[in-house]
Design a protein around this motif. Structure first.
Motif, short mmCIF file in Angstrom:
data_model
loop_
_atom_site.label_atom_id
_atom_site.label_comp_id
_atom_site.label_asym_id
_atom_site.label_seq_id
_atom_site.Cartn_x
_atom_site.Cartn_y
_atom_site.Cartn_z
N TYR A 7 43.42 46.88 35.56
CA TYR A 7 44.30 46.07 37.12
C TYR A 7 45.86 46.72 37.19
N VAL A 17 45.99 38.79 32.53
CA VAL A 17 44.27 38.79 33.69
C VAL A 17 43.86 37.46 32.82
N PHE A 43 42.05 39.84 42.73
CA PHE A 43 41.12 40.64 42.55
C PHE A 43 39.74 40.50 42.64
N GLY A 46 38.09 45.19 43.15
CA GLY A 46 39.25 46.11 43.65
C GLY A 46 39.39 47.61 44.75
N ALA A 61 47.33 39.97 37.25
CA ALA A 61 46.85 39.96 37.37
C ALA A 61 45.35 38.62 37.67
N ASP A 63 40.98 37.96 38.00
CA ASP A 63 39.94 37.88 38.93
C ASP A 63 38.88 36.96 39.34
#
Lengths: 416, 481
Positions: A7, A17, A43, A46, A61, A63
């Motif tokens: 990431y 993450v 994210f 990406g 990050a 996700d």
């Protein structure tokens, strides 16, 4: 837990993450990061992360791809509600099973997510025909940095019930909150798609482009391309037209006839028709906007009027040449967007050439933005150019939605 | 302000800044600003008629100094009290800012002033082969600025979208009186899209950049007759489901058709329970096949007849009568109350059935004329405002209709806005968190709540109280939908 280095953005990688499984967990994660002072970057797939500045701080990050799936789809309503982490490809397949589509032209649809495309505000080559993602969204749910979950709009195609918040979120690049659900109006899929490609011999450009502009049946996409050989397999920096027609068989047939005769009288000898694979031509034209070249490249977008697309592309190419950079361009004859990809061609290192070029480009074009840059250069380029007139209002909006600057700090216009 | 000089009265300061001719303060002059096409609230303390953004800016600064609220006003054709002052203050009328400033046909754009009449823009562009797509039924009189305020719709949203899809940029005067420009071409947050539909609560728009569209090569307008509105709306759902998107799909029920025919003599079948007006537009090659497909679907859903307008003149008459439908109702009852709600298109037959039941329960009569293709209902409840029990029944029925539409997955306004009328109903659609999030945007643009106060956002007062106040308001004047 996923590998945090996957990431990384530019020279920064997060220390953690998070992959929330539902809206409530996402809201809790955001709130927790906000309270701890952790900087968060959201994210999807990406694919468009580089169409912004790299983050100023980056701790976590989040996700969002676990927030996926169709929430509601009633084909006869021509509306769909999807979780933001759903891939564009999954969305397309769901719609196509009912002969419908959502014209969001974003790169790498198998990886790219619906939320990512909306948050990036991505405008593809059919935007003049079908509008931007902001024109298609009719409702949304967002998780704010303080953990608030807020809805706006709904599942109807006309709605003036409260502010149109989805417009504010579209193109906000994850700086205001994390979109969790998006509702869209859909369209019946075109019966026929046909691409047409024509190389423009020297001296034919002006008349050929004029013809494309005036053609009675407007192409869904009309690009004038120099370089970018990955789109149609042709090489060379000389201009060629890549068009896409969508509609009924009769209309596409008539458009083809008109195009051929118009280009013929403009001195263009051959127009190649692509029926099977027309959708691939479209997708490659989209993908090309963020695809890097092997030896390193930077891609920009220059916004402007449709009428001077060619002039801007030429000016930018001339500017690149003075910096010993190779320049390719995609001019969107309908929206006026020019996509520019520059790569090293002289003796200087890419960095030596690219940084002064970046300055000159922003000097020459007030609306130049970054679409893609290599890690080593990313933080040294100006991703957004001069801030717009409304920048102070924008800063206030950011401060009111994300007072601690938790979300994507420094990634947006004017350092927001 | 000069040092040592006490602030003089609001009216004097406005007159100094804008000229006496541009400031109205007499009760006779102000009475008109207490109304829109539907509501009556109070008159303002003053009304100003600016000629440019500088005048607007001056008016906003003066109102701010004097602690007065500001209410922008286009033609006053709104149906929810959006342009009517709820707390006095200064009304800014755009009657004198009504020009097309620039036609950029090569780039399909126009710059206009907010007071420009909607239809005048299409009239100015049609000779060049272009038009401005959003066409609310009020388009002969409503202004582009007002249309921006309510994100106005109209019959052609089905394929062209609503006002917001056609606004490329705005110039506005903010709460400090500064002139700011927004544009879709700009980087950053989409301020333009955020402002459209904000009903004058975020800033005063002083210039608008709009998108123009090429006139379609071919247009066909057809009329199909059905036994009742439910059959007609089932046909509409089937058309949409078949992947055909006409440019308009409009339904009128028997009551409306009778009134319209008496007025316009357009040739609508008066013996049918409902008529469906269909417009298709696009390439000439597609017209015959599209009409054939539509005829087929209409027949399957019990169409009693089908007629296509033979020429542009006949099309015009059909459209004029459709857009004038509400006006024609004056023949049927002293007053009517228009509801505006939207449901997912496939829920239309159910929604109409429920409207029928609600109206029957309240012993009222209803006419339905609506944008069927968008699922946008417009029941018109007929009544006599001199009969208090009828007023009460209309208000209750209206609320029940909105509740029904929400239950069916819809919302409480498709195109007229929330304004004053529906602000206490908004919490049925949105949670306190949803509304507070919208409030954050308001905090940024108008922290003092000086722009059009008491609109959109609920007061927090008990609903019943406000409803009771509303009951006196329906005027049954002119209206468009």
């Amino acid at each position: 837990m996923r590998d945090a280095t996957a990431y990384a953005l530019g020279e920064r990688a997060p220390s953690r993450v998070a992959e929330p499984a539902d809206d409530a967990e996402l809201a809790a994660t955001l709130r927790e990061c906000d309270e701890r002072g952790d900087a968060v970057v959201l994210f999807g797939g990406g694919t468009l992360q580089r169409a912004a500045a790299p983050p100023r701080r980056f701790d976590v990050a989040i996700d969002l791809r676990s927030l996926r799936g169709i929430v509601a789809y009633e084909p006869s309503d021509l509306t769909i509600s999807v979780r933001a982490g759903t891939s564009l490809d999954e969305l397309s397949k769901t719609l196509l099973a009912h002969r419908q589509f959502l014209p969001i032209d974003a790169p790498s649809p198998r990886r790219g997510t619906v939320g990512g495309a909306l948050a990036a505000g991505w405008g593809g080559p059919r935007r003049a025909t079908y509008g931007l993602p902001r024109d298609l969204v009719i409702g949304s749910t967002i998780a704010l940095s303080d953990g608030t979950l807020a809805k706006a709009g709904g599942m109807v195609v006309k709605n003036v019930s409260g502010y149109d918040m989805s417009k504010l979120y579209a193109g906000s690049l994850g700086t205001l909150g994390a979109l969790t659900i998006l509702n869209f109006k859909t369209l019946p899929a075109p019966q026929v798609q046909r691409a047409a490609v024509a190389a423009l011999p020297e001296g034919t450009h002006e008349r050929a482009v004029a013809h494309v502009r005036e053609i009675a049946i407007e192409p869904a996409m009309a690009l004038e391309i120099g370089g970018f050989s990955e789109i149609d397999g042709r090489d060379g920096i000389d201009g060629r037209l890549v068009l896409l027609f969508e509609g009924s068989a009769a209309v596409v047939e008539r458009a083809t006839r008109d195009l051929r005769s118009g280009l013929g009288s403009a001195g263009v000898p051959a127009t190649t028709i692509i029926d099977r694979g027309a959708a691939d031509v479209l997708q490659r034209a989209i993908d090309a906007c963020v695809a890097p070249l092997d030896g390193g490249s930077i891609t920009y977008r220059l916004r402007g009027s449709a009428g001077d697309t060619y002039v801007r592309a030429r000016l930018a190419a001339a500017l690149a040449a003075t910096h010993e950079l190779r320049c390719e361009s995609i001019g969107d004859l309908r929206s006026g967007d020019v996509t520019l990809r520059v790569s090293p061609s002289g003796d200087r290192t890419f960095e030596q050439a690219a940084i002064p070029f970046d300055d000159d480009l922003h000097e020459a074009f007030s609306r130049a933005t970054l679409l893609h840059a290599p890690d080593s250069l990313w933080g040294k380029l100006d991703a957004w150019g001069k801030p717009p007139e409304g920048i102070e209002t924008m800063r206030s909006i950011k401060a009111r939605f994300d007072p601690r600057g938790t979300l994507a700090p420094g990634r947006f216009v004017g350092g927001i | 302000m000069e040092h040592g000089v006490a602030p003089r009265g609001l009216a004097e300061r406005l007159a100094d800044a804008l000229g006496t001719d541009a400031v109205k303060t007499s009760p006779e002059d102000l009475a008109v600003y207490a109304f829109d096409a539907y509501s009556e609230l109070g008159p303002p303390a003053a009304a100003v008629l600016p000629k440019d953004a500088r005048d607007v800016s001056a008016a906003v600064r003066i109102a701010k100094d004097c602690g007065e609220p500001i209410v922008p006003r286009g033609a006053g054709t709104g149906l929810c009290g959006g342009a009517v002052p709820a707390r006095g203050g200064v009304v800014i009328s755009f009657a004198r800012m009504n020009r097309v400033l620039e036609l950029d046909l090569a780039n399909r754009r126009a710059r206009v002033q907010p007071g420009l009449i909607n239809l005048d823009l299409s009239r100015a562009t049609q000779p060049h082969g272009f038009f401005y797509a959003p066409d609310p039924s009020s388009q002969k009189i409503s202004t582009i600025g007002g249309n921006v305020g309510t994100n106005a719709g109209g019959p052609h949203c089905l394929s062209y979208g609503t006002t917001t899809n056609h606004i490329l940029g705005l110039e506005l005067v903010d709460s400090d009186g500064e002139v700011v420009r927004t544009s879709l071409d700009d980087t950053g947050y989409d301020l333009t899209g955020t402002l459209v539909g904000s009903e004058g609560t975020l800033g005063i728009v002083t210039e608008i950049e709009v998108r123009l569209m090429r006139l379609p090569a071919a247009v066909r307008v057809c009329v199909a007759a059905f036994g009742d509105v439910e059959a007609a709306s089932a046909a509409v759902s089937a058309i949409i489901a078949a992947g055909i998107v006409p440019t308009a799909l409009e339904i009128m029920d028997a009551l409306i058709v009778t009134a319209v025919e008496a007025h316009y003599h357009a040739g609508f079948p008066t013996d049918a329970g409902a008529v469906l007006l269909i417009e298709i537009a696009g390439a000439a090659e597609d017209m015959a096949a599209s009409e054939a497909a539509l005829v087929g679907i209409a027949r399957e859903h019990g169409a009693l007849s089908w007629r296509a307008a033979r020429d542009p003149a006949e099309r015009e008459v059909l459209w004029a009568s459709r857009k004038g439908a509400a006006g024609a109702l004056g023949r049927l009852a002293p007053n009517y109350y228009i509801q505006d709600a939207c449901v997912p298109r496939s829920k239309l037959p159910q929604a109409l059935h429920r409207v029928e039941e609600i109206v029957r329960d309240h012993r009222l009569r209803v006419g339905n004329v609506f944008h069927a293709g968008d699922g946008n209902l417009h029941p018109l409840l007929l009544f006599d405002r001199r009969v208090p029990s009828e007023v009460e029944a209309v208000v209750s029925a209206g609320t029940e209709i909105l509740a029904t539409c929400i239950e069916l997955g819809g919302t409480i306004s498709g195109e007229h806005g929330i304004g004053y009328e529906k602000r206490e109903t908004l919490p049925l659609v949105f949670s306190p968190d949803d509304l507070a999030t919208m409030g954050r945007v308001r905090d940024v643009f108008d922290p003092a709540r000086r722009f059009n106060p008491d609109k959109i956002f609920p007061s927090g007062a008990a609903c019943g109280e406000v409803r009771a106040q509303r009951a006196g308001a329906p005027l049954g004047g002119r209206a468009w939908l």
